[in-house]
Design a protein around this motif. Structure first.
Motif, PDB file in Angstrom:
ATOM      1  N   LYS A  57       0.854  -1.256   0.036  1.00 21.42           N
ATOM      2  CA  LYS A  57      -0.113   0.009  -0.084  1.00 21.42           C
ATOM      3  C   LYS A  57       1.025   1.362  -0.084  1.00 21.42           C
ATOM      4  CE  LYS A  57      -3.912  -2.171   2.572  1.00 21.42           C
ATOM      5  NZ  LYS A  57      -4.550  -2.125   3.823  1.00 21.42           N
ATOM      6  N   ASP A  60       2.402   1.784  -3.569  1.00 23.54           N
ATOM      7  CA  ASP A  60       1.353   2.330  -4.209  1.00 23.54           C
ATOM      8  C   ASP A  60       1.256   3.706  -3.988  1.00 23.54           C
ATOM      9  OD1 ASP A  60       0.981  -0.199  -5.497  1.00 23.54           O
ATOM     10  OD2 ASP A  60      -0.767  -0.741  -4.313  1.00 23.54           O
ATOM     11  N   HIS A  61       1.270   4.200  -2.958  1.00 19.50           N
ATOM     12  CA  HIS A  61       1.027   5.712  -2.561  1.00 19.50           C
ATOM     13  C   HIS A  61       2.392   6.421  -3.038  1.00 19.50           C
ATOM     14  CE1 HIS A  61      -0.029   9.121  -0.481  1.00 19.50           C
ATOM     15  NE2 HIS A  61       1.068   9.037   0.382  1.00 19.50           N
ATOM     16  N   ARG A  63       4.464   5.737  -5.467  1.00 21.73           N
ATOM     17  CA  ARG A  63       4.462   5.838  -6.960  1.00 21.73           C
ATOM     18  C   ARG A  63       3.149   6.676  -7.170  1.00 21.73           C
ATOM     19  NH1 ARG A  63       5.708   0.140  -7.159  1.00 21.73           N
ATOM     20  NH2 ARG A  63       3.590  -0.543  -6.411  1.00 21.73           N
ATOM     21  N   GLU A  64       2.327   6.981  -6.581  1.00 18.60           N
ATOM     22  CA  GLU A  64       1.253   7.948  -6.994  1.00 18.60           C
ATOM     23  C   GLU A  64       2.155   9.207  -6.478  1.00 18.60           C
ATOM     24  OE1 GLU A  64      -2.083   7.080  -4.776  1.00 18.60           O
ATOM     25  OE2 GLU A  64      -2.577   5.409  -5.819  1.00 18.60           O
ATOM     26  N   LYS A  65       2.819   9.447  -5.615  1.00 14.53           N
ATOM     27  CA  LYS A  65       3.465  10.850  -5.403  1.00 14.53           C
ATOM     28  C   LYS A  65       4.532  11.039  -6.012  1.00 14.53           C
ATOM     29  CE  LYS A  65       4.104  12.176  -0.992  1.00 14.53           C
ATOM     30  NZ  LYS A  65       4.578  12.103   0.331  1.00 14.53           N
ATOM     31  N   GLY A  66       5.130  10.095  -6.711  1.00 17.52           N
ATOM     32  CA  GLY A  66       6.200  10.368  -7.732  1.00 17.52           C
ATOM     33  C   GLY A  66       7.546  10.192  -6.897  1.00 17.52           C
ATOM     34  N   GLU A 156       4.809   8.367   3.847  1.00 20.17           N
ATOM     35  CA  GLU A 156       5.422   7.489   2.915  1.00 20.17           C
ATOM     36  C   GLU A 156       5.199   5.975   3.357  1.00 20.17           C
ATOM     37  OE1 GLU A 156       7.209   9.789   3.797  1.00 20.17           O
ATOM     38  OE2 GLU A 156       7.590  11.074   2.109  1.00 20.17           O
TER      39      GLU A 156
END
Length: 421
Positions: A57, A60-61, A63-66, A156
């Motif tokens: 989880k 994934d977070h 990756r979404e935040k870059g 994170e």
């Protein structure tokens, strides 16, 4: 009641509980602490699937935040890394208990017998970002040293930290110790960090683990004492008497093994006498490994390098980049490190004992190395089982901060009806 007030009340409650737990831990037996840590290690291993699922989880977070590749590497947990967490917990459990250790003792002509004895600091606050393993390392070291701890992980690593924290609490329960000895702040709201930094009534020291932004914030705003380093601007100096095989192995490992840790090499200084031999070979090997070499004018003739700018000196890349410069001698290398370094870790590669002694004597970094990868700048590798952080200050704690450095001391004075004249 506003949200800010809610967080203030919540943090005060954590502080009160931690202070009460610290009073109990200060006189807890070494056997009970060892039992708690071993049970926590067993729980982490038994719950590894849950921890990896929680970490997914967070990934994934991220990756979404870059997040950068280096930050994602810091965040990632797999079975191998969980095994390392387990081994770290067991290593801390097996270490001698520092609490109560007699550091020195002596007799006075007055008849007094005086002992200096290690004692816990009390309550430690740890603020960290993307490394979920800090949850286990910090919890274990604080418990071993008789301190209660309040952990505030970053957004994170929120889910990973919670999963690991549950295992630490299971260990405390099995040993009959207060669950509040290791607490995890249950919110991602940054207001909790501000509160923790001001909790002088409850917290004895703050340890930040993260990047320059986090550590700078803590050092600016904390009213509680801080153990910290701002950056890991790590230098390696290739001396004229460097061994070519050792130089190649050490530099490649120090830069590329894990680029996102504070012990990763960020600047390579090369004696001009070996620029076209060992120096050129090491630069080419770095390029072949995919490292972007930001080279000074003398090294820019090497194909594949990138011209360095003034901003490259004193820069912490935390990525597959390294700055490289030719220096005329060891004193020039020392001068460069004094100017651009961060007093974290610096290394000399040489077979000349006198050169090594000069390097060690004239630099004041928390860790100085000879012919060894700077990636060893880690409490586990120093035999501490783990570390709560690296400190570059000069008061009390320096280098990897392990259980012994999370203690202070008190004086125990025995007399026999002794009075002062």
């Amino acid at each position: 009641m506003t949200d800010t007030n809610d967080i203030a009340v919540m943090m005060a409650d954590l502080g009160k509980q931690a202070k009460a737990a610290a009073a109990e831990l200060a006189c807890t037996s070494a056997e009970m602490k060892e039992t708690a840590l071993k049970a926590a290690a067993d729980s982490v291993w038994a719950r590894r699937a849950e921890i990896i699922a929680a970490n997914a989880k967070d990934m994934d977070h991220g990756r979404e935040k870059g997040l950068t590749a280096a930050m994602m590497d810091r965040l990632m947990l797999d079975e191998t890394r969980i095994k390392a967490i387990v081994e770290g917990l067991r290593a801390v459990a097996a270490q001698p208990d520092p609490v109560g250790e007699v550091m020195a003792e002596w007799d006075r002509p007055t008849g007094l017998h005086i002992r200096r004895v290690r004692t816990p600091l009390g309550v430690v606050g740890v603020i960290y970002e993307s490394r979920p393993n800090v949850t286990a390392d910090a919890g274990a070291l604080c418990l071993k040293s008789g301190n209660a701890v309040i952990l505030r992980g970053g957004s994170e690593s929120f889910h990973s930290a919670r999963a690991i924290h549950r295992c630490l609490v299971e260990g405390l329960v099995q040993a009959g110790l207060p669950e509040t000895a290791i607490q995890l702040v249950p919110t991602q709201d940054r207001a909790a960090v501000s509160e923790l930094l001001r909790m002088t009534e409850y917290v004895d020291v703050i340890v930040p683990r993260g990047g320059k932004g986090l550590v700078g914030l803590v050092q600016r705003e904390a009213r509680v004492p801080v153990f910290a380093h701002l950056e890991g601007i790590v230098h390696i100096y290739l001396d004229a008497a460097a061994d070519p095989v050792k130089a190649l192995d050490v530099v490649i490992n120090a830069k590329t093994r894990r680029t996102g840790i504070c012990g990763a090499a960020e600047c390579l200084l090369i004696h001009e006498g070996i620029r076209d031999t060992i120096g050129q070979g090491v630069i080419k090997a770095l390029i072949d490994k995919g490292v972007r070499v930001h080279a000074d004018e003398a090294l820019s003739v090497i194909k594949g390098t990138t011209p360095a700018t003034e901003e490259d000196w004193g820069r912490e890349y935390l990525d597959m980049d390294i700055a490289a410069r030719v220096v005329p001698d060891i004193d020039a290398a020392i001068a460069h490190i004094r100017c651009y370094g961060s007093n974290h870790t610096d290394c000399i590669l040489t077979e000349d004992d006198d050169a090594a002694a000069r390097f060690f004597e004239r630099l004041d970094s928390a860790i100085l190395m000879r012919n060894a990868s700077t990636q060893f700048a880690d409490g586990g590798e120093f035999g501490m089982g783990a570390e709560i952080g690296i400190a570059t200050g000069k008061m009390h704690a320096r280098g990897p901060v392990g259980a012994a450095q999370l203690t202070s001391f008190k004086y125990l004075v025995d007399g026999d009806g002794t009075v002062r004249a």
